[in-house]
Design a protein around this motif. Structure first.
Motif, PDB file in Angstrom:
ATOM      1  N   ARG A 151     -15.395  24.824  24.080  1.00  0.00           N
ATOM      2  CA  ARG A 151     -16.139  23.838  23.291  1.00  0.00           C
ATOM      3  C   ARG A 151     -16.267  22.505  24.022  1.00  0.00           C
ATOM      4  NH1 ARG A 151     -13.625  20.438  19.352  1.00  0.00           N
ATOM      5  NH2 ARG A 151     -11.375  20.307  19.530  1.00  0.00           N
ATOM      6  N   LEU A 152     -15.286  22.132  24.871  1.00  0.00           N
ATOM      7  CA  LEU A 152     -15.421  20.903  25.635  1.00  0.00           C
ATOM      8  C   LEU A 152     -16.613  20.978  26.586  1.00  0.00           C
ATOM      9  CD1 LEU A 152     -11.708  20.011  26.463  1.00  0.00           C
ATOM     10  CD2 LEU A 152     -13.322  18.610  25.159  1.00  0.00           C
ATOM     11  N   HIS A 153     -16.704  22.076  27.333  1.00  0.00           N
ATOM     12  CA  HIS A 153     -17.839  22.232  28.241  1.00  0.00           C
ATOM     13  C   HIS A 153     -19.160  22.248  27.472  1.00  0.00           C
ATOM     14  CE1 HIS A 153     -14.773  23.600  31.207  1.00  0.00           C
ATOM     15  NE2 HIS A 153     -15.612  23.030  32.045  1.00  0.00           N
ATOM     16  N   SER A 154     -19.161  22.908  26.328  1.00  0.00           N
ATOM     17  CA  SER A 154     -20.397  23.023  25.555  1.00  0.00           C
ATOM     18  C   SER A 154     -20.785  21.703  24.913  1.00  0.00           C
ATOM     19  CB  SER A 154     -20.248  24.107  24.486  1.00  0.00           C
ATOM     20  OG  SER A 154     -20.007  25.363  25.093  1.00  0.00           O
ATOM     21  N   LEU A 155     -19.802  20.918  24.458  1.00  0.00           N
ATOM     22  CA  LEU A 155     -20.102  19.598  23.900  1.00  0.00           C
ATOM     23  C   LEU A 155     -20.710  18.683  24.958  1.00  0.00           C
ATOM     24  CD1 LEU A 155     -16.935  19.021  21.679  1.00  0.00           C
ATOM     25  CD2 LEU A 155     -19.307  19.037  20.861  1.00  0.00           C
ATOM     26  N   GLU A 156     -20.170  18.737  26.161  1.00  0.00           N
ATOM     27  CA  GLU A 156     -20.729  17.926  27.240  1.00  0.00           C
ATOM     28  C   GLU A 156     -22.165  18.356  27.551  1.00  0.00           C
ATOM     29  OE1 GLU A 156     -17.969  18.337  30.432  1.00  0.00           O
ATOM     30  OE2 GLU A 156     -16.308  17.453  29.306  1.00  0.00           O
ATOM     31  N   ALA A 177     -17.322  13.528  20.567  1.00  0.00           N
ATOM     32  CA  ALA A 177     -16.491  14.655  20.136  1.00  0.00           C
ATOM     33  C   ALA A 177     -15.708  15.219  21.311  1.00  0.00           C
ATOM     34  CB  ALA A 177     -17.356  15.740  19.494  1.00  0.00           C
ATOM     35  N   ALA A 178     -16.335  15.287  22.481  1.00  0.00           N
ATOM     36  CA  ALA A 178     -15.640  15.774  23.675  1.00  0.00           C
ATOM     37  C   ALA A 178     -14.521  14.823  24.083  1.00  0.00           C
ATOM     38  CB  ALA A 178     -16.634  15.954  24.817  1.00  0.00           C
ATOM     39  N   VAL A 179     -14.793  13.525  24.041  1.00  0.00           N
ATOM     40  CA  VAL A 179     -13.763  12.537  24.390  1.00  0.00           C
ATOM     41  C   VAL A 179     -12.634  12.560  23.367  1.00  0.00           C
ATOM     42  CG1 VAL A 179     -13.293  10.071  24.669  1.00  0.00           C
ATOM     43  CG2 VAL A 179     -15.384  11.056  25.636  1.00  0.00           C
ATOM     44  N   GLU A 186     -12.017  13.295  32.492  1.00  0.00           N
ATOM     45  CA  GLU A 186     -13.029  12.442  33.121  1.00  0.00           C
ATOM     46  C   GLU A 186     -14.443  12.953  32.868  1.00  0.00           C
ATOM     47  OE1 GLU A 186     -14.309  10.978  37.556  1.00  0.00           O
ATOM     48  OE2 GLU A 186     -12.334  10.404  36.797  1.00  0.00           O
ATOM     49  N   SER A 187     -14.642  14.273  32.880  1.00  0.00           N
ATOM     50  CA  SER A 187     -16.003  14.779  32.688  1.00  0.00           C
ATOM     51  C   SER A 187     -16.535  14.436  31.300  1.00  0.00           C
ATOM     52  CB  SER A 187     -16.049  16.289  32.910  1.00  0.00           C
ATOM     53  OG  SER A 187     -15.218  16.973  31.989  1.00  0.00           O
ATOM     54  N   ALA A 188     -15.661  14.381  30.290  1.00  0.00           N
ATOM     55  CA  ALA A 188     -16.099  13.996  28.952  1.00  0.00           C
ATOM     56  C   ALA A 188     -16.486  12.523  28.922  1.00  0.00           C
ATOM     57  CB  ALA A 188     -14.996  14.284  27.940  1.00  0.00           C
ATOM     58  N   ASN A 189     -15.666  11.671  29.536  1.00  0.00           N
ATOM     59  CA  ASN A 189     -15.993  10.251  29.591  1.00  0.00           C
ATOM     60  C   ASN A 189     -17.237   9.999  30.435  1.00  0.00           C
ATOM     61  OD1 ASN A 189     -13.712   8.363  28.324  1.00  0.00           O
ATOM     62  ND2 ASN A 189     -12.741  10.206  29.123  1.00  0.00           N
TER      63      ASN A 189
END
Length: 244
Positions: A151-156, A177-179, A186-189
């Motif tokens: 879900r983190l990759h998909s949210l980004e 949501a990812a952050v 770092e990729s979320a930020n």
């Protein structure tokens, strides 16, 4: 095995919390039965009964674990006869039980045609959900981590796609949501910074960078990567978003 038709849909919810329903009717299960249904849904296939019993009740003697399993199976079958498929040696979740985690994972990985039909807000609601957040079983963390990474990759990806479409409100919500799910990532930020820059909000981008800098210095003793700093300073930003 063929799916049964003309009957109320069996649904199993694992995101945000456990819920099992048949059409409009909620099936009320004791805790051990909920754990069995969840274990079978997450592991798939038709595992042997002794493996399931040993996994769910590892501290019990073999005979006691087997008895616990039989009781849980009986309880589930009393609540609904379409939940499990059980033999003397194996037990599995019935093939026509719809599991929200499986559907969410398919959408998140882009292998479900519904992904192109859903609105960004609907996808965001689907992805901004944790797997059984109030459960603490020893066998659950690997499944929870797999869903977290998915879900983190998909949210980004969703945030960048919405920003490219000019839907910045949804894009910001997805990046936030990812952050929120992993503040030190770092990729979320970076994703949130890219969305702010695409909308022309340089101040917001610099604010995100500074908050990220403070967080990772305090927790990890490191600074943001030079690439992230350069992005905010404008030396690497060309006004275009790239999908991950």
């Amino acid at each position: 095995m063929a799916l049964r038709t003309g009957m109320p849909t069996m649904r199993l919810a694992l995101l945000r919390g456990f819920a099992l329903s048949e059409g409009d009717r909620t099936l009320d299960l004791p805790q051990n039965a909920e754990r069995l249904v969840t274990f079978l849904a997450l592991n798939g296939g038709a595992p042997r009964r002794d493996y399931v019993a040993g996994s769910l009740w590892p501290e019990s003697a073999e005979l006691n674990a087997a008895a616990n399993l039989r009781t849980a199976v009986w309880r589930i079958q009393q609540a609904g006869d379409r939940v499990l498929e059980a033999t003397r040696s194996r037990v599995q979740l019935a093939a026509d039980v719809r599991v929200d985690l499986r559907e969410a994972t398919a959408v998140a990985l882009g292998v479900d045609s519904r992904a192109e039909q859903e609105t960004g807000a609907e996808l965001l609601d689907l992805l901004d959900s944790e797997l059984l957040p109030d459960w603490y079983d020893d066998w659950l963390p690997p499944h929870r981590e797999r869903w977290r990474q998915t879900r983190l990759h998909s949210l980004e990806s969703l945030a960048l796609r919405m920003a490219r479409a000019g839907r910045f409100a949804v894009a910001v919500d997805a990046a936030l949501a990812a952050v929120r799910a992993e503040p030190l990532r770092e990729s979320a930020n970076r994703c949130l910074i890219e969305v702010h820059l695409a909308e022309g909000n340089v101040y917001e981008a610099r604010r995100v960078l500074e908050l990220h800098r403070q967080a990772i210095r305090a927790d990890l003793g490191i600074d943001p990567s030079p690439q992230l700093v350069a992005l905010v300073n404008g030396s690497r930003h060309n006004g275009a978003l790239t999908m991950r």
